[in-house]
Design a protein around this motif. Structure first.
Motif, PDB file in Angstrom:
ATOM      1  N   PHE A 100       0.633  -1.185   0.192  1.00 32.05           N
ATOM      2  CA  PHE A 100       0.024   0.051   0.028  1.00 32.05           C
ATOM      3  C   PHE A 100       0.975   1.317  -0.118  1.00 32.05           C
ATOM      4  O   PHE A 100       1.861   1.141   0.405  1.00 32.05           O
ATOM      5  CB  PHE A 100      -0.847   0.133   1.333  1.00 32.05           C
ATOM      6  CG  PHE A 100      -2.003  -1.177   1.196  1.00 32.05           C
ATOM      7  CD1 PHE A 100      -3.077  -0.971   0.507  1.00 32.05           C
ATOM      8  CD2 PHE A 100      -1.778  -2.230   1.821  1.00 32.05           C
ATOM      9  CE1 PHE A 100      -4.102  -1.889   0.544  1.00 32.05           C
ATOM     10  CE2 PHE A 100      -2.720  -3.290   1.832  1.00 32.05           C
ATOM     11  CZ  PHE A 100      -3.905  -3.220   1.109  1.00 32.05           C
ATOM     12  N   THR A 101       0.431   2.375  -0.376  1.00 34.68           N
ATOM     13  CA  THR A 101       0.945   3.531  -0.370  1.00 34.68           C
ATOM     14  C   THR A 101       1.136   4.330   1.148  1.00 34.68           C
ATOM     15  O   THR A 101       0.432   3.782   1.831  1.00 34.68           O
ATOM     16  CB  THR A 101       0.441   4.790  -1.368  1.00 34.68           C
ATOM     17  OG1 THR A 101      -0.878   4.917  -0.893  1.00 34.68           O
ATOM     18  CG2 THR A 101       0.053   4.012  -2.910  1.00 34.68           C
ATOM     19  N   ALA A 102       1.798   5.250   0.876  1.00 34.36           N
ATOM     20  CA  ALA A 102       1.841   5.945   2.373  1.00 34.36           C
ATOM     21  C   ALA A 102       0.560   6.445   2.902  1.00 34.36           C
ATOM     22  O   ALA A 102       0.065   6.023   3.940  1.00 34.36           O
ATOM     23  CB  ALA A 102       2.855   7.176   2.108  1.00 34.36           C
ATOM     24  N   LYS A 103      -0.212   6.982   1.867  1.00 31.37           N
ATOM     25  CA  LYS A 103      -1.653   7.458   2.380  1.00 31.37           C
ATOM     26  C   LYS A 103      -2.402   6.558   2.564  1.00 31.37           C
ATOM     27  O   LYS A 103      -3.255   6.620   3.718  1.00 31.37           O
ATOM     28  CB  LYS A 103      -2.184   8.282   1.316  1.00 31.37           C
ATOM     29  CG  LYS A 103      -3.503   9.024   1.599  1.00 31.37           C
ATOM     30  CD  LYS A 103      -3.906   9.927   0.638  1.00 31.37           C
ATOM     31  CE  LYS A 103      -5.387  10.560   1.044  1.00 31.37           C
ATOM     32  NZ  LYS A 103      -5.860  11.510   0.115  1.00 31.37           N
ATOM     33  N   VAL A 137       5.471  12.301  -1.424  1.00 32.13           N
ATOM     34  CA  VAL A 137       5.478  10.647  -1.345  1.00 32.13           C
ATOM     35  C   VAL A 137       4.751  10.246  -1.238  1.00 32.13           C
ATOM     36  O   VAL A 137       4.576   8.832  -0.816  1.00 32.13           O
ATOM     37  CB  VAL A 137       7.130  10.313  -0.634  1.00 32.13           C
ATOM     38  CG1 VAL A 137       8.065  10.815  -1.141  1.00 32.13           C
ATOM     39  CG2 VAL A 137       6.824  10.682   0.918  1.00 32.13           C
ATOM     40  N   LYS A 138       3.485  10.775  -0.752  1.00 33.81           N
ATOM     41  CA  LYS A 138       2.214  10.138  -0.437  1.00 33.81           C
ATOM     42  C   LYS A 138       1.511   9.088  -0.946  1.00 33.81           C
ATOM     43  O   LYS A 138       0.908   8.132  -0.570  1.00 33.81           O
ATOM     44  CB  LYS A 138       0.946  11.079  -0.101  1.00 33.81           C
ATOM     45  CG  LYS A 138       0.324  11.958  -1.155  1.00 33.81           C
ATOM     46  CD  LYS A 138      -0.663  12.847  -0.779  1.00 33.81           C
ATOM     47  CE  LYS A 138      -1.566  13.072  -2.014  1.00 33.81           C
ATOM     48  NZ  LYS A 138      -2.576  14.047  -1.598  1.00 33.81           N
ATOM     49  N   ASN A 139       1.923   9.226  -2.457  1.00 38.35           N
ATOM     50  CA  ASN A 139       1.236   8.067  -3.449  1.00 38.35           C
ATOM     51  C   ASN A 139       2.768   7.022  -3.430  1.00 38.35           C
ATOM     52  O   ASN A 139       2.235   5.983  -4.261  1.00 38.35           O
ATOM     53  CB  ASN A 139       1.114   8.713  -4.610  1.00 38.35           C
ATOM     54  CG  ASN A 139      -0.400   9.489  -4.422  1.00 38.35           C
ATOM     55  OD1 ASN A 139      -1.240   9.183  -3.483  1.00 38.35           O
ATOM     56  ND2 ASN A 139      -0.357  10.530  -4.943  1.00 38.35           N
ATOM     57  N   ASN A 140       3.638   7.051  -2.879  1.00 37.14           N
ATOM     58  CA  ASN A 140       4.602   5.947  -3.015  1.00 37.14           C
ATOM     59  C   ASN A 140       4.521   4.865  -2.160  1.00 37.14           C
ATOM     60  O   ASN A 140       3.855   5.008  -1.106  1.00 37.14           O
ATOM     61  CB  ASN A 140       6.085   6.511  -2.504  1.00 37.14           C
ATOM     62  CG  ASN A 140       6.590   7.492  -3.273  1.00 37.14           C
ATOM     63  OD1 ASN A 140       5.815   8.015  -4.255  1.00 37.14           O
ATOM     64  ND2 ASN A 140       7.947   7.463  -3.459  1.00 37.14           N
TER      65      ASN A 140
END
Length: 228
Positions: A100-103, A137-140
């Motif tokens: 999963f991404t950061a968010k 980087v929330k979508n990393n």
């Protein structure tokens, strides 16, 4: 200031045939909005104490009160609800979900109770991500972030349900000194701005000195309780 955590005569003994006592008659109170550290050598009992406060473990005897609720007598389901609504946890290892991404990781505690995320919660997640400096980087994916970024994601995740208490067990143990300073600045700002109570285990004396209260556990007993 009212007490949000209260421990009365806490003892913890492990084992049936061979008994090992880890905590001895612990009496502690933590006030709302306070910023506290617990220090002690390895094996002193500090992590056991934090686990009992966090309802991840129960005392052998004694009473535990969290936000006026006695927790040592609650069943697993009631404890799970109380933890999710009242507490956030930050550990030495971030325990992010790598797929999963950061968010998405930040939103995970909310999704435990409600899979659908309303607009205000989604916006709160973005606000937290900005607060810990991760907007870029929330979508990393979790695996595509540095150690410091992963730990800051874990901090934002711990705050998503707006808990009254944050329990942190060596939250910067795997980070370099500069990143450690940055993370603790974030925690202190959260304490100041959101009135969140922090109880932090740390082996780093320099970090402990930044908190408003230092409690030292030695051989399962309170050896020092210093308020600034």
């Amino acid at each position: 200031m009212a007490n949000i955590v209260e421990l009365k005569n806490i003892n913890k003994i492990y084992g049936d045939k061979i008994k090992t006592q880890v905590l001895y008659d612990i009496n502690l109170r933590f006030e709302e909005n306070s910023f506290n550290s617990i220090i002690g050598e390895s094996g002193s009992g500090k992590s056991t104490l934090l686990n009992i406060i966090g309802t991840l473990d129960k005392p052998t005897n004694g009473e535990v009160f969290i936000d006026q609720n006695r927790t040592d007598t609650l069943d697993k389901k009631a404890l799970s609800v109380l933890r999710n609504q009242t507490m956030g946890f930050i550990f030495q290892f971030h325990y992010l979900l790598p797929e999963f991404t950061a968010k998405e990781n930040v939103l995970m505690p909310y999704k435990i109770n409600s899979y659908k995320v309303p607009k205000e919660v989604d916006e709160w997640a973005d606000e937290l991500i900005n607060l810990v400096g991760l907007a870029k980087v929330k979508n990393n994916l979790a695996t595509d972030m540095s150690g410091g970024q992963q730990q800051r994601t874990a901090i934002a995740r711990a705050l998503i349900n707006k808990p009254k208490i944050i329990l942190a067990d060596e939250p910067t143990g795997n980070l370099d000194s500069d990143t450690t300073e940055n993370v603790y600045s974030i925690l202190k700002n959260i304490n100041k701005n959101f009135k969140t109570t922090f109880i932090i285990i740390t082996h780093d004396q320099r970090i402990a000195e930044k908190t408003d209260r230092i409690i030292e556990i030695k051989d399962g007993r309170i050896n020092l309780d210093l308020r600034k």
